[in-house]
Design an enzyme around this catalytic site. Structure first.
Site, PDB file in Angstrom:
ATOM      1  CB  SER A 192      36.388  46.800  42.581  1.00  0.00           C
ATOM      2  OG  SER A 192      35.726  45.991  42.947  1.00  0.00           O
ATOM      3  CE1 TYR A 237      38.488  45.139  46.737  1.00  0.00           C
ATOM      4  CE2 TYR A 237      35.544  44.955  46.134  1.00  0.00           C
ATOM      5  CZ  TYR A 237      37.701  44.773  46.024  1.00  0.00           C
ATOM      6  OH  TYR A 237      38.175  44.632  44.608  1.00  0.00           O
TER       7      TYR A 237
END
Length: 256
Positions: free
Chosen positions: A154, A167
């Site tokens: 990501s 996250y």
């Protein structure tokens, strides 16, 4: 008018490719694209109904390209399940050429919300799931003398924003683990990290904290489609065996 069915036109470089988290979003887009390119895709996820729908939707393209999509139930948090996923594909098809570790979750929240169960879920899927994939695939790749491991990380592996601390921590970890693997393995095994920016997917639907959900709605105003990530994966896989695409960062032009 001829009613002859299309011949199987599988390319000479057809690969056996395993994709985790393939029931929706980026994983489904990757699996579908690779089928259209003539590869045999073993698509893993917990939602087998979605996998069957994906297999049906790619039937026509598979007939043209010689590709195929094989749905398999998979829980990446279960080490034995991942081992069976990889070994089963090898037993059925004689080899495994690529493992794409795509499965991930993103229930964002502020740390002071103390949503510890959600933190644990992100660690289990985003970090342990990746490690389970490496543990299952690496011995196969080593025995074959070839293989390609792709991690879908990501943009969160490169930056931290409010509500995304845990996250981003899991995605930093995914990036670091994959980079460490790249440096350790024999050059016959290729290792790639794909780091997407904001993508139109179901990931944001798992956010339970109201403030984080609202922030994500604004953040996703200019999201790109998952096909952009599928194209990046396709590019990395298509390079000659002596070319290793280490990392690709893909994000919408408006995401600065």
């Amino acid at each position: 008018m001829s009613t002859q069915q299309p011949e199987n036109t599988a390319p000479a470089d057809r690969k056996v490719i395993l994709v985790t988290g393939a029931s929706s979003g980026i994983g489904a887009a990757i699996a579908a694209r690779l089928v259209t390119e003539g590869h045999l895709v073993v698509a893993g996820a917990r939602r087998t109904d979605r996998l069957r729908e994906l297999a049906t939707s790619t039937t026509e393209e598979a007939a043209r390209s010689g590709g195929a999509l094989e749905p398999v139930r998979l829980d990446v948090t279960d080490r034995a399940d991942v081992a069976a996923f990889v070994q089963g594909a090898r037993d059925r098809h004689g080899r495994v050429d690529v493992l794409i570790n795509n499965a991930g979750v993103m229930p964002l929240s502020r740390l002071d919300s103390l949503l510890v169960d959600e933190w644990d879920r992100m660690i289990d899927v985003n970090v342990r799931g990746l490690l389970h994939g490496i543990a299952a695939a690496l011995p196969v790749f080593t025995a074959q003398g070839s293989g390609h491991l792709v991690t879908v990380a990501s943009i969160g592996a490169h930056e931290v924003v409010p509500t995304a601390a845990v996250y981003c921590g899991t995605k930093y970890a995914a990036w670091a683990i994959t980079e460490g693997l790249r440096q350790e393995v024999d050059p016959s095994i290729r290792v790639t990290t794909i780091s997407p920016g904001v993508v139109d997917s179901e990931l944001a639907h798992t956010i339970t904290e109201a403030g984080a959900a609202e922030a994500m709605r604004s953040y996703r105003a200019h999201a790109m489609g998952p096909d952009a990530i599928a194209a990046a994966v396709s590019y990395a896989l298509a390079q000659p065996a002596d070319i290793d695409v280490n990392e690709i960062v893909v994000r919408p032009a408006r995401q600065r």
